[in-house]
Design an enzyme around this catalytic site. Structure first.
Site, PDB file in Angstrom:
ATOM      1  NE  ARG A 122       4.964  -6.113 -22.546  1.00  0.00           N
ATOM      2  CZ  ARG A 122       5.371  -6.737 -23.644  1.00  0.00           C
ATOM      3  NH1 ARG A 122       4.670  -7.757 -24.122  1.00  0.00           N
ATOM      4  NH2 ARG A 122       6.462  -6.347 -24.269  1.00  0.00           N
ATOM      5  CE  LYS A 144       1.544  -2.129   0.573  1.00  0.00           C
ATOM      6  NZ  LYS A 144       2.034  -1.594   1.863  1.00  0.00           N
ATOM      7  CD  GLU A 186       2.268  -7.945  10.436  1.00  0.00           C
ATOM      8  OE1 GLU A 186       1.437  -7.020  10.385  1.00  0.00           O
ATOM      9  OE2 GLU A 186       3.448  -7.815  10.070  1.00  0.00           O
ATOM     10  CE  LYS A 228      -3.051  -6.430   3.602  1.00  0.00           C
ATOM     11  NZ  LYS A 228      -1.678  -6.835   3.613  1.00  0.00           N
ATOM     12  CD  GLU A 238       1.100   1.908   2.186  1.00  0.00           C
ATOM     13  OE1 GLU A 238       1.077   0.670   2.108  1.00  0.00           O
ATOM     14  OE2 GLU A 238       2.023   2.551   2.678  1.00  0.00           O
ATOM     15  NE  ARG A 242      -2.194  -2.306   1.239  1.00  0.00           N
ATOM     16  CZ  ARG A 242      -2.198  -3.235   0.307  1.00  0.00           C
ATOM     17  NH1 ARG A 242      -2.842  -3.018  -0.835  1.00  0.00           N
ATOM     18  NH2 ARG A 242      -1.567  -4.374   0.480  1.00  0.00           N
ATOM     19  CG  ASN A 246       2.781   0.426   6.460  1.00  0.00           C
ATOM     20  OD1 ASN A 246       2.853  -0.765   6.161  1.00  0.00           O
ATOM     21  ND2 ASN A 246       2.611   1.374   5.561  1.00  0.00           N
ATOM     22  CG  HIS A 249       5.121  -2.383   9.609  1.00  0.00           C
ATOM     23  ND1 HIS A 249       4.133  -2.704  10.508  1.00  0.00           N
ATOM     24  CD2 HIS A 249       5.212  -3.461   8.779  1.00  0.00           C
ATOM     25  CE1 HIS A 249       3.648  -3.907  10.227  1.00  0.00           C
ATOM     26  NE2 HIS A 249       4.286  -4.384   9.185  1.00  0.00           N
ATOM     27  CG  HIS A 253      10.500  -1.628   7.917  1.00  0.00           C
ATOM     28  ND1 HIS A 253       9.577  -0.940   7.162  1.00  0.00           N
ATOM     29  CD2 HIS A 253      10.115  -2.919   7.856  1.00  0.00           C
ATOM     30  CE1 HIS A 253       8.678  -1.785   6.688  1.00  0.00           C
ATOM     31  NE2 HIS A 253       8.983  -2.989   7.090  1.00  0.00           N
ATOM     32  CG  HIS A 267       8.241  -8.378   9.211  1.00  0.00           C
ATOM     33  ND1 HIS A 267       8.664  -7.073   9.112  1.00  0.00           N
ATOM     34  CD2 HIS A 267       6.907  -8.355   8.976  1.00  0.00           C
ATOM     35  CE1 HIS A 267       7.636  -6.294   8.816  1.00  0.00           C
ATOM     36  NE2 HIS A 267       6.558  -7.048   8.724  1.00  0.00           N
TER      37      HIS A 267
END
Ligand code: GLY
Length: 370
Positions: A122, A144, A186, A228, A238, A242, A246, A249, A253, A267
């Site tokens: 957990r 993330k 990035e 960041k 997000e 935030r 992206n 992105h 994607h 990527h």
């Protein structure tokens, strides 16, 4: 010499250290975070072969035993099978909540290890030691964590913040040039989304960053992490700002999905072309002027990244298929497409209501098949 950048998340705040030779100090830096003189180090075969002995020795200096959990390199490791494997090996090491897990590698290792740490008993603490430029400026910071499923990338995961991030610039010396460029996409992203002066600095100094010139590299990584950290501190989950991270992105994607998430298009390369497309799309919608879009594209191209569909293996792409991928994107709400668009260099915003037809027309104008 290193710089500490704090991610201000209250009692879960942590530092990202950026500098040369941090690997050698890892034992001293990690020691206060653990109780039993041991840390499981999840790494991939390539990183472990190159840098594992240095990290093991540095931990030993502080009386910490490194328990290696080595996984195969590559995106396929970020899967349910990879997660089961890492979890089982952490259990076999009898790690408990007073122990710490160290993620030592690029984005795949960081995302997978972070997710394993989020759910192991957990939740167990973890430290990130990112070894690619992309992981140092983006994926290791902000909590993330995720794995991929056959339905798409990063679809199963959790927010789980690390306790510490060590971005040792010296490990980038062994990164191949293509991976370096992919990470650099990035870096440019931060300038384009929110800091025009940084973008202009990158226009002048991008070549030095890519050549790993120490002071240029240090400034580029530190400024990226600073931006960041500031955005994550404001919007950890997000809900709003935030999403600016992206930028590029949604296009990226879709192109990655069409090219198989592999070596044909990394990527970061997809983000490079995605940002150029986002700026030209913004210009086409009259949101930004063509000069800014041209400058964004030129800066991306100057680093050797793709900026047009024709630059990508697999071209010509089908416009309708690309839009279909975008509609499946986890950021699409109620069938409308969400894009990060731009008003100017350094001024991006979240556009939640973008018409799929307009995107399709734009992609056709960019050379995709109608
Ligand atoms: N890589 C995007 C984010 O961390 O939000």
């Amino acid at each position: 010499m290193s710089r500490a950048i704090s991610v201000g998340l209250g009692e879960r705040a942590y530092d990202v250290l950026v500098g040369e030779g941090l690997l050698e100090q890892a034992g001293r830096l990690i020691a206060p975070l653990q109780k039993r003189g041991r840390t499981a180090v999840v790494s991939d075969e390539t990183v472990w072969a190159l840098h594992g002995p240095r990290l093991t020795a540095a931990l030993a200096v502080a009386g910490i035993e490194a328990l290696p959990v080595i996984v195969p390199p590559g995106e396929q490791t970020k899967s349910f099978e990879g997660l089961a494997d890492v979890s089982d090996r952490l259990l076999a090491l009898e790690l408990d909540r007073g122990d710490i897990v160290t993620a030592f590698g690029g984005g795949v290792v960081g995302d997978l290890t972070g997710f394993a740490a989020a759910i192991y008993k957990r939740g167990i603490d973890f430290v990130q030691i990112p070894t690619t430029l992309l992981a140092q400026v983006d994926s290791s910071v902000g909590g993330k964590t995720a794995i991929d499923t056959p339905r798409g990338k990063n679809l199963v995961g959790a927010f789980h913040q690390p306790r510490l991030v060590l971005a040792d610039l010296s490990v980038l010396a062994t990164l191949d040039d293509r991976e370096m460029r992919a990470g650099y996409a990035e870096v440019i992203k931060y300038g384009l989304l929110g800091d025009r002066a940084f973008f202009e600095w990158l226009e002048a100094n991008g070549a030095a960053v890519l050549a790993r010139e120490p002071s240029a590299l240090s400034h580029a990584v530190a400024r990226s992490v600073e931006m960041k950290a500031e955005i994550v501190a404001e919007d950890e989950k997000e809900q709003g700002r935030r999403a600016l991270l992206n930028l590029g992105h949604t296009f990226a994607h879709a192109l990655e999905a069409e090219t198989g998430y592999g070596a044909a298009l990394l990527h970061g390369e997809a983000v490079g072309v995605g940002m150029a497309l986002a700026f030209r799309f913004s210009a086409g919608l009259g949101l930004t002027d063509g000069q800014d879009a041209g400058r964004a594209g030129r800066a991306i191209a100057a680093s050797g990244l793709p900026t047009t569909l024709a630059d990508i293996p697999g071209h010509p792409f089908d416009a309708a298929r690309l839009v279909a991928h975008m509609a499946q994107d986890k950021k699409a709400e109620a069938g409308r497409l969400t894009f990060i668009l731009a008003r100017a260099l350094g001024d991006a915003f979240v556009a939640k209501d973008v018409d799929a037809g307009a995107v399709r027309q734009f992609l056709v104008a960019e050379g995709a098949a109608a």
